[in-house]
Design a protein around this motif. Structure first.
Motif, PDB file in Angstrom:
ATOM      1  N   HIS A   1      -6.325  12.286 -12.534  1.00  0.00           N
ATOM      2  CA  HIS A   1      -6.692  13.606 -12.020  1.00  0.00           C
ATOM      3  C   HIS A   1      -5.510  14.305 -11.346  1.00  0.00           C
ATOM      4  CE1 HIS A   1     -10.722  11.854 -12.556  1.00  0.00           C
ATOM      5  NE2 HIS A   1     -11.165  13.093 -12.597  1.00  0.00           N
ATOM      6  N   ASN A   2      -4.322  13.729 -11.455  1.00  0.00           N
ATOM      7  CA  ASN A   2      -3.139  14.353 -10.870  1.00  0.00           C
ATOM      8  C   ASN A   2      -2.739  15.600 -11.651  1.00  0.00           C
ATOM      9  OD1 ASN A   2      -2.818  12.558  -8.784  1.00  0.00           O
ATOM     10  ND2 ASN A   2      -1.353  11.255  -9.853  1.00  0.00           N
ATOM     11  N   PRO A   3      -2.093  16.567 -11.019  1.00  0.00           N
ATOM     12  CA  PRO A   3      -1.589  17.747 -11.738  1.00  0.00           C
ATOM     13  C   PRO A   3      -0.581  17.345 -12.812  1.00  0.00           C
ATOM     14  CG  PRO A   3      -1.519  18.092  -9.365  1.00  0.00           C
ATOM     15  CD  PRO A   3      -1.864  16.653  -9.566  1.00  0.00           C
ATOM     16  N   TYR A   4      -0.496  18.150 -13.857  1.00  0.00           N
ATOM     17  CA  TYR A   4       0.357  17.775 -14.989  1.00  0.00           C
ATOM     18  C   TYR A   4       1.835  17.765 -14.616  1.00  0.00           C
ATOM     19  CZ  TYR A   4       2.144  17.466 -19.726  1.00  0.00           C
ATOM     20  OH  TYR A   4       2.796  17.057 -20.854  1.00  0.00           O
ATOM     21  N   TYR A   5       2.222  18.575 -13.616  1.00  0.00           N
ATOM     22  CA  TYR A   5       3.646  18.621 -13.281  1.00  0.00           C
ATOM     23  C   TYR A   5       4.138  17.316 -12.645  1.00  0.00           C
ATOM     24  CZ  TYR A   5       2.217  19.625  -8.433  1.00  0.00           C
ATOM     25  OH  TYR A   5       1.671  19.568  -7.185  1.00  0.00           O
TER      26      TYR A   5
ATOM     27  N   ASN B   1       6.834  15.436 -14.558  1.00  0.00           N
ATOM     28  CA  ASN B   1       8.259  15.657 -14.335  1.00  0.00           C
ATOM     29  C   ASN B   1       8.819  14.634 -13.348  1.00  0.00           C
ATOM     30  OD1 ASN B   1       7.996  17.892 -15.999  1.00  0.00           O
ATOM     31  ND2 ASN B   1       7.679  19.317 -14.296  1.00  0.00           N
ATOM     32  N   ARG B   2       8.056  14.302 -12.328  1.00  0.00           N
ATOM     33  CA  ARG B   2       8.501  13.300 -11.367  1.00  0.00           C
ATOM     34  C   ARG B   2       8.654  11.943 -12.040  1.00  0.00           C
ATOM     35  NH1 ARG B   2       4.414  14.648  -6.272  1.00  0.00           N
ATOM     36  NH2 ARG B   2       4.914  16.882  -6.099  1.00  0.00           N
ATOM     37  N   TYR B   3       7.726  11.642 -12.948  1.00  0.00           N
ATOM     38  CA  TYR B   3       7.808  10.381 -13.677  1.00  0.00           C
ATOM     39  C   TYR B   3       9.087  10.317 -14.518  1.00  0.00           C
ATOM     40  CZ  TYR B   3       6.927   7.107 -17.495  1.00  0.00           C
ATOM     41  OH  TYR B   3       7.044   6.104 -18.420  1.00  0.00           O
ATOM     42  N   MET B   4       9.380  11.393 -15.246  1.00  0.00           N
ATOM     43  CA  MET B   4      10.569  11.426 -16.107  1.00  0.00           C
ATOM     44  C   MET B   4      11.840  11.330 -15.277  1.00  0.00           C
ATOM     45  SD  MET B   4       9.338  11.420 -19.099  1.00  0.00           S
ATOM     46  CE  MET B   4      10.871  11.707 -19.994  1.00  0.00           C
ATOM     47  N   GLU B   5      11.864  12.012 -14.148  1.00  0.00           N
ATOM     48  CA  GLU B   5      13.065  11.963 -13.302  1.00  0.00           C
ATOM     49  C   GLU B   5      13.295  10.570 -12.740  1.00  0.00           C
ATOM     50  OE1 GLU B   5      12.490  14.884 -10.318  1.00  0.00           O
ATOM     51  OE2 GLU B   5      12.728  16.605 -11.682  1.00  0.00           O
ATOM     52  N   PHE B   6      12.199   9.842 -12.470  1.00  0.00           N
ATOM     53  CA  PHE B   6      12.360   8.497 -11.917  1.00  0.00           C
ATOM     54  C   PHE B   6      12.743   7.498 -13.007  1.00  0.00           C
ATOM     55  CE2 PHE B   6      10.831   4.330 -10.595  1.00  0.00           C
ATOM     56  CZ  PHE B   6      11.333   4.241  -9.308  1.00  0.00           C
TER      57      PHE B   6
ATOM     58  N   ARG C   1       0.835  -1.213   0.000  1.00  0.00           N
ATOM     59  CA  ARG C   1       0.000   0.000   0.000  1.00  0.00           C
ATOM     60  C   ARG C   1       0.865   1.256   0.000  1.00  0.00           C
ATOM     61  NH1 ARG C   1      -2.708  -2.668   4.402  1.00  0.00           N
ATOM     62  NH2 ARG C   1      -4.502  -3.850   3.679  1.00  0.00           N
ATOM     63  N   GLN C   2       1.910   1.265   0.821  1.00  0.00           N
ATOM     64  CA  GLN C   2       2.780   2.435   0.900  1.00  0.00           C
ATOM     65  C   GLN C   2       3.470   2.685  -0.438  1.00  0.00           C
ATOM     66  OE1 GLN C   2       5.685   2.157   4.008  1.00  0.00           O
ATOM     67  NE2 GLN C   2       6.565   4.167   3.599  1.00  0.00           N
ATOM     68  N   THR C   3       3.919   1.613  -1.101  1.00  0.00           N
ATOM     69  CA  THR C   3       4.570   1.755  -2.406  1.00  0.00           C
ATOM     70  C   THR C   3       3.593   2.299  -3.446  1.00  0.00           C
ATOM     71  OG1 THR C   3       5.988  -0.139  -1.862  1.00  0.00           O
ATOM     72  CG2 THR C   3       5.901   0.536  -4.166  1.00  0.00           C
ATOM     73  N   ILE C   4       2.365   1.807  -3.433  1.00  0.00           N
ATOM     74  CA  ILE C   4       1.358   2.285  -4.383  1.00  0.00           C
ATOM     75  C   ILE C   4       1.044   3.755  -4.135  1.00  0.00           C
ATOM     76  CG2 ILE C   4      -1.059   2.056  -5.085  1.00  0.00           C
ATOM     77  CD1 ILE C   4      -0.806  -0.938  -4.666  1.00  0.00           C
ATOM     78  N   ASP C   5       0.899   4.138  -2.865  1.00  0.00           N
ATOM     79  CA  ASP C   5       0.614   5.543  -2.540  1.00  0.00           C
ATOM     80  C   ASP C   5       1.725   6.461  -3.038  1.00  0.00           C
ATOM     81  OD1 ASP C   5      -1.762   4.877  -1.315  1.00  0.00           O
ATOM     82  OD2 ASP C   5      -0.885   4.718   0.691  1.00  0.00           O
ATOM     83  N   GLU C   6       2.976   6.046  -2.863  1.00  0.00           N
ATOM     84  CA  GLU C   6       4.103   6.859  -3.332  1.00  0.00           C
ATOM     85  C   GLU C   6       4.119   6.938  -4.857  1.00  0.00           C
ATOM     86  OE1 GLU C   6       7.469   4.915  -1.683  1.00  0.00           O
ATOM     87  OE2 GLU C   6       7.131   5.667   0.371  1.00  0.00           O
ATOM     88  N   THR C   7       3.806   5.845  -5.511  1.00  0.00           N
ATOM     89  CA  THR C   7       3.844   5.805  -6.978  1.00  0.00           C
ATOM     90  C   THR C   7       2.742   6.656  -7.583  1.00  0.00           C
ATOM     91  OG1 THR C   7       4.760   3.576  -6.870  1.00  0.00           O
ATOM     92  CG2 THR C   7       3.837   4.271  -8.977  1.00  0.00           C
ATOM     93  N   MET C   8       1.563   6.685  -6.965  1.00  0.00           N
ATOM     94  CA  MET C   8       0.456   7.469  -7.513  1.00  0.00           C
ATOM     95  C   MET C   8       0.752   8.970  -7.518  1.00  0.00           C
ATOM     96  SD  MET C   8      -3.128   5.619  -6.407  1.00  0.00           S
ATOM     97  CE  MET C   8      -2.852   5.605  -4.644  1.00  0.00           C
ATOM     98  N   LYS C   9       1.751   9.402  -6.751  1.00  0.00           N
ATOM     99  CA  LYS C   9       2.132  10.813  -6.726  1.00  0.00           C
ATOM    100  C   LYS C   9       3.251  11.124  -7.709  1.00  0.00           C
ATOM    101  CE  LYS C   9       0.903  11.207  -1.825  1.00  0.00           C
ATOM    102  NZ  LYS C   9       1.412  11.502  -0.458  1.00  0.00           N
ATOM    103  N   MET C  10       3.526  10.182  -8.626  1.00  0.00           N
ATOM    104  CA  MET C  10       4.635  10.364  -9.557  1.00  0.00           C
ATOM    105  C   MET C  10       4.218  10.174 -11.010  1.00  0.00           C
ATOM    106  SD  MET C  10       7.416   8.138  -7.368  1.00  0.00           S
ATOM    107  CE  MET C  10       8.716   8.329  -8.579  1.00  0.00           C
ATOM    108  N   CYS C  11       2.915  10.123 -11.291  1.00  0.00           N
ATOM    109  CA  CYS C  11       2.491   9.839 -12.662  1.00  0.00           C
ATOM    110  C   CYS C  11       1.142  10.493 -12.931  1.00  0.00           C
ATOM    111  CB  CYS C  11       2.403   8.331 -12.894  1.00  0.00           C
ATOM    112  SG  CYS C  11       1.375   7.488 -11.677  1.00  0.00           S
TER     113      CYS C  11
END
Length: 341
Positions: free
Chosen positions: A265-269, A272-277, A198-208
């Motif tokens: 529904h995440n913000p478009y910025y 950038n987190r996705y590309m950096e990862f 769950r923690q991994t999924i929560d962190e990942t959802m904030k990166m895409c």
């Protein structure tokens, strides 16, 4: 909020009753003794004590096995489904042991008014839950209890009604399965595989910003999601584990469709987190520059290793260093190209 389940017992009533009345989990015989014990201020209860209450409905808890067997022998119904085992599990921290047991007894009286039932309240899993051991034979008619889908839904409806009556939360429109493991270990604070996922999924959802990116990040973090359309249940599996986990075990918000809806529904910025990862910037390596001071005119005074260094530098074109280098003129370069052809 309570989860419920019923299943048949075919091997032995005594086994399941012994589990429900496990002496390692039992502290008091019935609810009256519990209340009398709790009212005595001179007595104390060990904090590590795992309390459990046991009550018989239409029978005595101490002689439940003998009474159930007697009814089965009277109607000659000693084979097949000899009993049914059900549970009712409450959310951690939402009920007291007394209230959990009271709701369990009332549920048994409404659900199995003509059957013998043993109700036991456990706390051995970190959350209060009731076990129901039900004799499959009706005390008055001798008919066996039909444990079908309708019975399960009726059991759940009665449980929800009692939860509403006592001010507990109720899932109004349950979808899929909500396992008891969601409520386990939360109060104990123990790390579980589900909590890590769950923690991994929560962190990942904030990166895409879409579900495809989500699956790529999860794969790079070491988790394989199998949500093919022809699968009944989507699963997630760590590359270090042999057994996959059905995603509904993690909770409804961790189902693929709900994850996809959230990340879209995440913000478009977040892109950038996705590309950096996915494409991290490579750090430039710093090389140490060393100078070699040897010269060919001193070769007679050098050791073997120094001579090898000079030979290597010469083959690489680093020695001898040309001084006063003059580049070729344009005409000369043209003549060199003709000569090479």
């Amino acid at each position: 909020m309570a989860t419920t389940k019923i299943w048949a017992i075919k091997d032995s009533i005594s086994r399941v009753i012994s589990y429900a009345k496990n002496p390692e989990k039992t502290t008091f015989a019935d609810l009256k003794q519990v209340l009398k014990y709790a009212e005595n201020e001179e007595k104390t209860i060990d904090k590590n004590e795992k309390t459990m209450y046991v009550t018989g409905v239409n029978c005595k808890a101490e002689t439940a096995y003998e009474e159930m067997t007697m009814v089965q022998n009277r109607f000659d119904k000693c084979t097949g489904n000899i009993a049914h085992h059900a549970y009712q599990s409450f959310k951690t921290g939402e009920v007291s042991p007394e209230l959990a047991h009271k709701i369990g007894v009332e549920l048994a009286e409404k659900m199995w008014s003509e059957y013998q039932v043993v109700v036991a309240t456990h706390f051995n899993t970190g959350t209060y839950h009731n076990h129901f051991v039900v004799n499959s034979v009706n005390m008055f008619t001798g008919k066996k209890f039909d444990c079908n889908k309708g019975a399960y839904y009726h059991f759940r409806e009665l449980s929800d009604e009692l939860c509403r009556e006592y001010g507990l939360t109720v899932i109004e429109k349950p979808t899929g399965k909500t396992p008891r493991s969601i409520y386990f270990a939360e109060k104990r604070g123990e790390p579980t595989k589900y909590n890590v996922i769950r923690q991994t999924i929560d962190e990942t959802m904030k990166m895409c910003i879409n579900y495809g990116q989500f699956k790529k990040i999860m794969l790079k973090k070491g988790y394989i999601i199998n949500d093919d359309y022809n699968r009944k249940y989507p699963t997630i599996c760590s590359i270090n584990d042999k057994q996959a986990v059905r995603m509904y075990h993690l909770g409804e918000q961790y189902l693929p469709k709900n994850i996809a809806n959230k990340v879209e529904h995440n913000p478009y910025y977040y892109q950038n987190r996705y590309m950096e990862f996915i494409h991290p910037k490579k750090k430039k390596q710093k090389y140490k520059v060393c100078k070699y001071k040897g010269k060919f005119k001193d070769i007679s005074k050098m050791s073997g290793i120094d001579v090898l260094f000079l030979l290597l530098f010469h083959l690489l074109g680093l020695l001898p260093k040309r001084e006063n280098y003059q580049p070729l003129s344009l005409e000369m370069k043209q003549e060199v190209r003709k000569m090479e052809r």
